[in-house]
Design a protein around this motif. Sequence first.
Motif, PDB file in Angstrom:
ATOM      1  N   ASP A 460     -25.955 -33.948  20.795  1.00 31.02           N
ATOM      2  CA  ASP A 460     -25.568 -32.841  21.670  1.00 31.02           C
ATOM      3  C   ASP A 460     -26.716 -31.840  21.767  1.00 31.02           C
ATOM      4  N   GLN A 594     -25.819 -33.025  27.438  1.00 32.87           N
ATOM      5  CA  GLN A 594     -25.191 -31.724  27.629  1.00 32.87           C
ATOM      6  C   GLN A 594     -23.687 -31.944  27.630  1.00 32.87           C
ATOM      7  N   SER A 595     -22.961 -31.323  26.704  1.00 28.29           N
ATOM      8  CA  SER A 595     -21.517 -31.495  26.739  1.00 28.29           C
ATOM      9  C   SER A 595     -20.913 -30.451  27.676  1.00 28.29           C
ATOM     10  N   PRO A 596     -19.700 -30.667  28.174  1.00 27.66           N
ATOM     11  CA  PRO A 596     -18.881 -31.845  27.915  1.00 27.66           C
ATOM     12  C   PRO A 596     -19.299 -33.029  28.794  1.00 27.66           C
ATOM     13  N   LEU A 597     -19.204 -34.204  28.213  1.00 23.36           N
ATOM     14  CA  LEU A 597     -19.516 -35.414  28.972  1.00 23.36           C
ATOM     15  C   LEU A 597     -18.268 -35.905  29.691  1.00 23.36           C
ATOM     16  N   SER A 598     -18.444 -36.441  30.882  1.00 22.31           N
ATOM     17  CA  SER A 598     -17.319 -37.099  31.539  1.00 22.31           C
ATOM     18  C   SER A 598     -17.045 -38.392  30.782  1.00 22.31           C
ATOM     19  N   LYS A 602     -19.835 -40.662  28.998  1.00 24.68           N
ATOM     20  CA  LYS A 602     -19.772 -41.001  27.577  1.00 24.68           C
ATOM     21  C   LYS A 602     -19.910 -42.509  27.385  1.00 24.68           C
TER      22      LYS A 602
END
Length: 688
Positions: A460, A594-598, A602
């Motif tokens: 992350d 970069q979160s959040p990941l789709s 992911k």
Amino acid sequence: MPGIAADPVTQLRGVGPKLATKLAEVGIHRVEDLLFHLPLRYQDRTRVTPIGATQDGVDVVIEGEVRVADIAFGRRRSLVVRLQDGTGTISLRFFHFSAAQKNNLKPGTRLRCFGQVRRGGSGLEMYHPEYRQVIEGEVETEDALTPVYPALGGIGQNQWRKLCAQAVTRLKHSSPQELLPTEHPLPYGLGEALVFLHTPPPDAPQESLREGNHPAQLRLAVEELVAHNLTLQGLRAQQQAAGSPQLHGNAQLLEQFLDSLPFSPTAAQQRVMQEITEDIAKPHPMLRLVQGDVGSGKTLVAAAAALQAIASGYQVAIMAPTEILAEQHRLNFMSWFSQLDINIAWLSGRIKGKKRVEALETISSGSAALVIGTHALFQADVMFERLGLVIVDEQHRFGVHQRLSLTEKSGPDVGRPHQLVMTATPIPRTLSMVAYADLDCSVIDELPPGRQPVETALIDNSRREQIVQRVANACAGGRQTYWVCTLVEESDVLQAQAAEATAAELAEALPELAVGLVHGRLKPTEKDLVMAAFKAGKIDLLVATTVIEVGVDVPNASLMIIENPERLGLAQLHQLRGRVGRGTAASHCVLLYQSPLSLNGKQRLQAMRASTDGFYIAEKDLELRGPGEVLGTRQTGLMEFRIAQLPTHNHLLEEVQDIAANIQANHPDLAEPLIHRWTGTSREFAKV
Ligand code: ADP
Ligand code: MG
């Protein structure tokens, strides 16, 4: 037996000359053509869903009583109607409405609505639903699922529905002709499948229809894929019928060239070179696809083929999809062929004016034996004197048409040039069976000795500082590092700015390191200087845009950080990662996301971590992004099927090939009507 289905569409109710013209433009002339205009999906208007049981994003019919209808003055003026049944409340929102409409929606009015439910901040909402007033106790609903058709040719959804419904009624009297040979038993009859898909009964398994694996869909998908396969086979036969120069090459010269290299070809490279040597000596065109993982050494195979053609007295065109890749090839071939007297011409979009005229002149006069370039090679004024071999690198970014257009430029009385197509990344076998059925396939299934598998970690971006420290440690230990900046924007300028900012940030954080920067905005000489310094070990950390995706070869670089990897496709990530793991040191790749990941993002990154096998990654890419993205041919229409879907229908492909082969061998008269039925006149693909 033509039957009713062969009647012209003008026999249908409501089809006047104007609509008939519109239909003809999308390839629909006969009633039967309408039957093959298949729904994309379905709406369920067969039952009313309780408001409380609706799900986000799903199209449903709801019924309830109006509580209030009011104008809301938010960011946009809208009419908001609160509708209630025993189970819940929903807001219907209209941005376009009339005063009369509002007046008709008095409290207590019962409405039946159809639309998509959204779960917004203020509870359930439906934007611009279709609605009508109902009387308490009315039960009537649709008795079949409602098809949603591709809205082609400026013809509205309702009109498509009416037209297709009429066609289906006629179909019940006279089914279109079965064109698949009866030796292959299929679970559904053709007419039966068409009726089902245009008018599925209320109890039709919606889930399986959605997923594309209902037997009626499979029945038609088989036929469509057979038609597609026959089209490509026809294309191949047409190509093969043409004569080509026989390129016998010069075995001694080839051997000298291979001996001059600092390595010897792998067994796989040798095998593929042999296959090509045999192909191009024949009097009809080679149509060969070379697949191989990143770094498997496809360029050498191309060079050997080029040398054979040149030694036979013919010109060779090598085409790459990007300026940088084309340039990389140019540098490579210049160095590899430096001992040989070979004149190389260079043509790209940036070559203009006098330089371009000069290049064109060396190509048309035949004085340039080897021509390397980008799309610029397709341009109409590029003519060859004796073009014997076309090599296309990274085929997936070019369309079939483009490849063929280049073979038209061979020069007077030369015949059709041989074609060698190299993919940048492996293409799943299933997909290549469909997309490249017109090509023979060679696979370089071996990497040069000594390559290390790259270990990949997902980290992350909040742990960026740790990664910067890791770079410091690696470089202190004498290893070199790539730091790749990605941007979604195509713009070179923005990409360059992002990379500059990152380089500045890293130089400040790591003052003890020599930090370099390379991006697409640098002049070629500047780029070369930076790359040479990196190669010579004078730069520890190279910050780069995705320009280094291709061609960079620095064995001492064994760590790569990729920022925002979630923005890239798997094939591109695999290409990037292929820049490390070229030496003897254990190599690592950090995907700094970069979160959040789709969910999809992911899964893609996890596939990268799980494997370094290009074939596995390509299968995943196909699964996650679909064939259009993987092949990069969405625009060309190559993979636009009406009903077939990949990879959903992969399991049909073996059978499809059998059927197509049987048709060619035993029922050749069926091929033309099948192709016509499925590719129609409107399809880009039919123009090949
Ligand atoms: P790709 O298949 O990805 O296009 P390249 O042709 O760029 O791969 O080759 C990758 C690297 O491997 C290049 O540096 C090339 O010179 C080198 N190479 C190619 N063949 C061999 C071999 N047989 N042994 C060692 N290195 C090789
Ligand atoms: Mg390559």
